[in-house]
Enzyme design. Structure first.
Site, PDB file in Angstrom:
ATOM      1  N   LYS A 109       0.851  -1.205   0.000  1.00 53.15           N
ATOM      2  CA  LYS A 109       0.000   0.000   0.000  1.00 53.15           C
ATOM      3  C   LYS A 109       0.886   1.254   0.000  1.00 53.15           C
ATOM      4  O   LYS A 109       0.671   2.183  -0.762  1.00 53.15           O
ATOM      5  CB  LYS A 109      -0.868  -0.007   1.246  1.00 53.15           C
ATOM      6  CG  LYS A 109      -1.453   1.326   1.646  1.00 53.15           C
ATOM      7  CD  LYS A 109      -2.303   1.254   2.890  1.00 53.15           C
ATOM      8  CE  LYS A 109      -1.532   1.441   4.160  1.00 53.15           C
ATOM      9  NZ  LYS A 109      -1.207   2.824   4.533  1.00 53.15           N
ATOM     10  N   ASN A 110       1.936   1.242   0.830  1.00 53.66           N
ATOM     11  CA  ASN A 110       2.744   2.456   1.006  1.00 53.66           C
ATOM     12  C   ASN A 110       3.754   2.678  -0.103  1.00 53.66           C
ATOM     13  O   ASN A 110       4.449   3.695  -0.116  1.00 53.66           O
ATOM     14  CB  ASN A 110       3.441   2.439   2.376  1.00 53.66           C
ATOM     15  CG  ASN A 110       2.431   2.655   3.502  1.00 53.66           C
ATOM     16  OD1 ASN A 110       1.250   2.956   3.237  1.00 53.66           O
ATOM     17  ND2 ASN A 110       2.857   2.464   4.727  1.00 53.66           N
ATOM     18  N   CYS A 141      -4.123  12.318  13.428  1.00 52.82           N
ATOM     19  CA  CYS A 141      -4.680  10.958  13.373  1.00 52.82           C
ATOM     20  C   CYS A 141      -4.380  10.290  14.703  1.00 52.82           C
ATOM     21  O   CYS A 141      -3.689  10.839  15.558  1.00 52.82           O
ATOM     22  CB  CYS A 141      -4.116  10.192  12.186  1.00 52.82           C
ATOM     23  SG  CYS A 141      -2.609   9.340  12.536  1.00 52.82           S
ATOM     24  N   ARG A 180       1.272  14.298  13.428  1.00 51.93           N
ATOM     25  CA  ARG A 180       1.729  14.059  12.049  1.00 51.93           C
ATOM     26  C   ARG A 180       1.659  15.327  11.190  1.00 51.93           C
ATOM     27  O   ARG A 180       0.931  15.420  10.223  1.00 51.93           O
ATOM     28  CB  ARG A 180       0.941  12.914  11.439  1.00 51.93           C
ATOM     29  CG  ARG A 180       1.109  11.631  12.228  1.00 51.93           C
ATOM     30  CD  ARG A 180       0.358  10.490  11.643  1.00 51.93           C
ATOM     31  NE  ARG A 180       1.028   9.975  10.450  1.00 51.93           N
ATOM     32  CZ  ARG A 180       0.522   8.967   9.721  1.00 51.93           C
ATOM     33  NH1 ARG A 180      -0.622   8.428  10.054  1.00 51.93           N
ATOM     34  NH2 ARG A 180       1.165   8.536   8.654  1.00 51.93           N
ATOM     35  N   ASP A 210       5.649   0.436  12.004  1.00 53.93           N
ATOM     36  CA  ASP A 210       4.401  -0.200  11.566  1.00 53.93           C
ATOM     37  C   ASP A 210       4.306  -1.660  11.996  1.00 53.93           C
ATOM     38  O   ASP A 210       3.280  -2.289  11.787  1.00 53.93           O
ATOM     39  CB  ASP A 210       4.261  -0.111  10.040  1.00 53.93           C
ATOM     40  CG  ASP A 210       4.047   1.315   9.585  1.00 53.93           C
ATOM     41  OD1 ASP A 210       4.155   1.574   8.379  1.00 53.93           O
ATOM     42  OD2 ASP A 210       3.798   2.177  10.446  1.00 53.93           O
ATOM     43  N   ARG A 245      -8.253  -0.600   5.363  1.00 46.76           N
ATOM     44  CA  ARG A 245      -7.424   0.399   4.675  1.00 46.76           C
ATOM     45  C   ARG A 245      -6.109  -0.208   4.203  1.00 46.76           C
ATOM     46  O   ARG A 245      -5.523   0.233   3.233  1.00 46.76           O
ATOM     47  CB  ARG A 245      -7.125   1.570   5.626  1.00 46.76           C
ATOM     48  CG  ARG A 245      -8.329   2.410   5.956  1.00 46.76           C
ATOM     49  CD  ARG A 245      -7.895   3.653   6.682  1.00 46.76           C
ATOM     50  NE  ARG A 245      -6.746   4.232   5.995  1.00 46.76           N
ATOM     51  CZ  ARG A 245      -5.895   5.072   6.589  1.00 46.76           C
ATOM     52  NH1 ARG A 245      -6.060   5.407   7.844  1.00 46.76           N
ATOM     53  NH2 ARG A 245      -4.892   5.585   5.918  1.00 46.76           N
TER      54      ARG A 245
HETATM   55  C1  EPZ Z   1       4.664   6.900   6.446  1.00 47.35           C
HETATM   56  O1  EPZ Z   1       3.911   7.907   7.085  1.00 47.35           O
HETATM   57  C2  EPZ Z   1       3.756   5.676   6.356  1.00 47.35           C
HETATM   58  N1  EPZ Z   1       2.593   6.014   5.529  1.00 47.35           N
HETATM   59  C3  EPZ Z   1       3.307   5.252   7.757  1.00 47.35           C
HETATM   60  O2  EPZ Z   1       2.547   4.070   7.622  1.00 47.35           O
HETATM   61  C4  EPZ Z   1       4.554   4.943   8.585  1.00 47.35           C
HETATM   62  O3  EPZ Z   1       4.146   4.620   9.904  1.00 47.35           O
HETATM   63  C5  EPZ Z   1       5.481   6.162   8.600  1.00 47.35           C
HETATM   64  O4  EPZ Z   1       5.810   6.552   7.254  1.00 47.35           O
HETATM   65  C6  EPZ Z   1       6.790   5.879   9.334  1.00 47.35           C
HETATM   66  O5  EPZ Z   1       7.446   4.805   8.730  1.00 47.35           O
HETATM   67  C7  EPZ Z   1       2.737   6.011   4.178  1.00 47.35           C
HETATM   68  O6  EPZ Z   1       3.810   5.744   3.647  1.00 47.35           O
HETATM   69  C8  EPZ Z   1       1.512   6.332   3.392  1.00 47.35           C
HETATM   70  P1  EPZ Z   1       6.770  10.266   8.436  1.00 47.35           P
HETATM   71  P2  EPZ Z   1       4.464   9.437   7.092  1.00 47.35           P
HETATM   72  O7  EPZ Z   1       6.562  11.539   7.703  1.00 47.35           O
HETATM   73  O8  EPZ Z   1       5.246   9.697   5.878  1.00 47.35           O
HETATM   74  C9  EPZ Z   1       7.301  13.556  11.755  1.00 47.35           C
HETATM   75  C10 EPZ Z   1       0.685   2.699   7.874  1.00 47.35           C
HETATM   76  O9  EPZ Z   1       0.425   2.025   8.848  1.00 47.35           O
HETATM   77  N2  EPZ Z   1       7.072  14.545  10.690  1.00 47.35           N
HETATM   78  O10 EPZ Z   1       7.900   9.378   8.031  1.00 47.35           O
HETATM   79  O11 EPZ Z   1       3.301  10.312   7.394  1.00 47.35           O
HETATM   80  C11 EPZ Z   1       6.056  12.729  12.045  1.00 47.35           C
HETATM   81  O12 EPZ Z   1       5.204  13.408  12.941  1.00 47.35           O
HETATM   82  C12 EPZ Z   1       1.168   4.122   8.018  1.00 47.35           C
HETATM   83  O13 EPZ Z   1       0.662   2.281   6.692  1.00 47.35           O
HETATM   84  C13 EPZ Z   1       7.148  15.906  11.003  1.00 47.35           C
HETATM   85  O14 EPZ Z   1       7.375  16.285  12.148  1.00 47.35           O
HETATM   86  O15 EPZ Z   1       5.431   9.411   8.339  1.00 47.35           O
HETATM   87  C14 EPZ Z   1       6.643  11.472  12.641  1.00 47.35           C
HETATM   88  O16 EPZ Z   1       6.909  11.682  14.022  1.00 47.35           O
HETATM   89  C15 EPZ Z   1       0.937   4.606   9.426  1.00 47.35           C
HETATM   90  N3  EPZ Z   1       6.930  16.821  10.022  1.00 47.35           N
HETATM   91  C16 EPZ Z   1       7.974  11.305  11.908  1.00 47.35           C
HETATM   92  O17 EPZ Z   1       8.261  12.591  11.311  1.00 47.35           O
HETATM   93  C17 EPZ Z   1       6.677  16.456   8.720  1.00 47.35           C
HETATM   94  O18 EPZ Z   1       6.505  17.345   7.851  1.00 47.35           O
HETATM   95  C18 EPZ Z   1       7.942  10.272  10.793  1.00 47.35           C
HETATM   96  O19 EPZ Z   1       6.803  10.566   9.997  1.00 47.35           O
HETATM   97  C19 EPZ Z   1       6.623  15.078   8.414  1.00 47.35           C
HETATM   98  C20 EPZ Z   1       6.835  14.143   9.415  1.00 47.35           C
END
Ligand code: EPZ
Length: 424
Positions: free
Chosen positions: A22-23, A116, A121, A307, A400
């Protein structure tokens, strides 16, 4: 409202086929905004998030013909640049349209994704990177209004935090920018790597694929000649089904997986005493005399994936000792703990650290509630080991990201019933 009903004491048998990731599919679908032609996509996962992304791309004007696991899509017909709240609120990954829309059209309006269950996030890193590429960004009425009248400019960008979709957004934006971008501290997840490979196959000059530093020569708003591709296997679905074998301490296999994407997870199974056998795209987990406690710290790839945290917490409830998990990526990814404790687990949370006291065979089936995608699968795992029937509410979370869940469990000789509450 639907719910799952799971009878206790069910052990897996045989093998289950892993679907496309999915990702990986989500950013790849968003990248068709950059395409000048129609492409075929294979090994698409049949999950609701994919349908949501397609609904959004269709609203923007893309033309597509979708079958269950493959489709054709032409992004060149896109003529709208507004991703509305009603879609974005159902799937945060809609933010992945921001970079490509802005790079191609020089303007777009994308609803801010809400928070969420697992954390606030924010998307601040996505936005500051686009501003460094010359975009003007304002937030108005919950929307990101972004303009780059003469297109985005290549820039050197250092990501303050490693962000998966942040990296993907900026990789796509850089692909159509004017000039060269150097991206530093980029996510290295396999899903990010496949996006780079598909863009490279479409003619974008990308150096450093698979490392934390990428150099991308933008095409200056020339659309890409994208090529057909097959989505990589879902490493999180793969790890989740291996946890079915782990928590029940029973031999089973998964097929159509990529073990090189799961090294940190496979190593943790080994630390807990399980045997792991790899043969091509088949991974078999073998039982252990004693399930050993585990220490996990979630980190970015290639470290242990956040995850998979909830699923290993479920397995840890069956271990002989005290396990410790430190969730370093999200500030609120322990929503499943309260539900597991209601089933008789003995888990304490102190800040980012969860301590799981052993409770082999002491879980009690009861009514529990799914809180987010991966927490939902952890509840199913525990239900298999409970000593009575478990029902799980809010299972839309599961649909999802887990394709055809009941059938896949049936393939493993495990019966999970999907039921609906009577209206009255
Ligand atoms: C991706 O989310 C995945 N989703 C998530 O999978 C996964 O848990 C996550 O990466 C971490 O591996 C998809 O790929 C669609 P991040 P993403 O930006 O990109 C902070 C699932 O179960 N951050 O890597 O949204 C954030 O708050 C989902 O399939 C900022 O502060 O995660 C977090 O603490 C759940 N500012 C950390 O970085 C930003 O602008 C990592 O988040 C962006 C992120």
């Amino acid at each position: 409202m639907q719910y799952l009903e799971i009878e206790p004491d069910q052990k897996p048998k045989g093998a289950v086929r892993i679907s496309g990731a999915k990702n990986a599919a989500l950013p790849l679908l968003a990248s068709t905004i950059l395409s000048k032609n129609s492409i075929d996509i294979k090994n698409l996962p049949d999950v609701t998030d994919i349908n949501t992304m397609l609904k959004l791309l269709g609203m923007l004007g893309a033309k597509y013909d979708k079958h269950t696991h493959h489709m054709s899509i032409d992004g060149s017909t896109i003529d709208s640049t507004k991703a509305t709240y009603d879609i974005v609120k159902t799937m945060r990954a809609s933010i992945l349209t921001l970079g490509p829309l802005l790079a191609r059209f020089g303007h777009c309006e994308v609803s801010l994704p809400g928070g969420c269950a697992i954390g606030s996030r924010p998307v601040d890193i996505h936005l500051s990177a686009l501003e460094q590429m010359g975009a003007e960004i304002t937030i108005q009425d919950g929307y990101i209004l972004a303009t780059a009248t003469d297109g985005l400019k290549g820039a050197t960008i250092i990501f303050d935090k490693i962000t998966v979709t942040g990296s993907e957004n900026i990789i796509m934006a850089s692909s159509l920018a004017y000039g060269t971008s150097t991206l530093i501290n980029v996510a290295k997840e396999p899903e990010v790597v496949q996006l780079c490979e598909v863009l490279s196959d479409a003619g974008v000059d990308i150096q450093g694929i698979g490392t934390d530093t990428l150099t991308i020569v933008g095409t200056g708003q020339t659309l890409l000649d994208m090529k057909d591709f097959a989505v990589i296997p879902d490493r999180i679905e793969a790890g989740t089904y291996l946890c079915v074998g782990a928590i029940t301490n029973t031999r089973m296999s998964i097929t159509h997986a990529n073990s090189t994407h799961l090294e940190a997870v496979l190593r943790k199974f080994g630390e807990m005493g399980f045997g792991i056998e790899i043969e091509d795209d088949t991974i078999t987990i073998h039982p252990t005399k004693l399930i050993l406690p585990v220490h996990i710290t979630t980190t970015e790839y290639p470290g242990f994936p956040t995850d998979m945290q909830a699923q290993f917490m479920a397995v840890a409830t069956q271990s002989d000792g005290t396990s410790v998990i430190d969730e370093r990526l999200f500030e609120n990814r322990y929503m499943h703990v309260a539900e597991l404790n209601r089933m008789g687990a003995n888990i304490k949370v102190n800040g980012s650290v969860a301590t799981i006291e052993n409770a082999p065979h002491s879980l009690t089936g009861t009514k529990v509630m799914a809180t987010d995608l991966r927490a939902s699968s952890c509840l199913i795992l525990c239900a298999l080991m409970a000593n009575s029937t478990t029902t799980i509410d809010r299972i839309y979370h599961l649909d999802r990201g887990y394709e055809n869940l009941e059938q896949k469990f049936r393939d493993l000789n495990i019966e999970i019933k999907r039921k609906r509450y009577d209206k009255n």
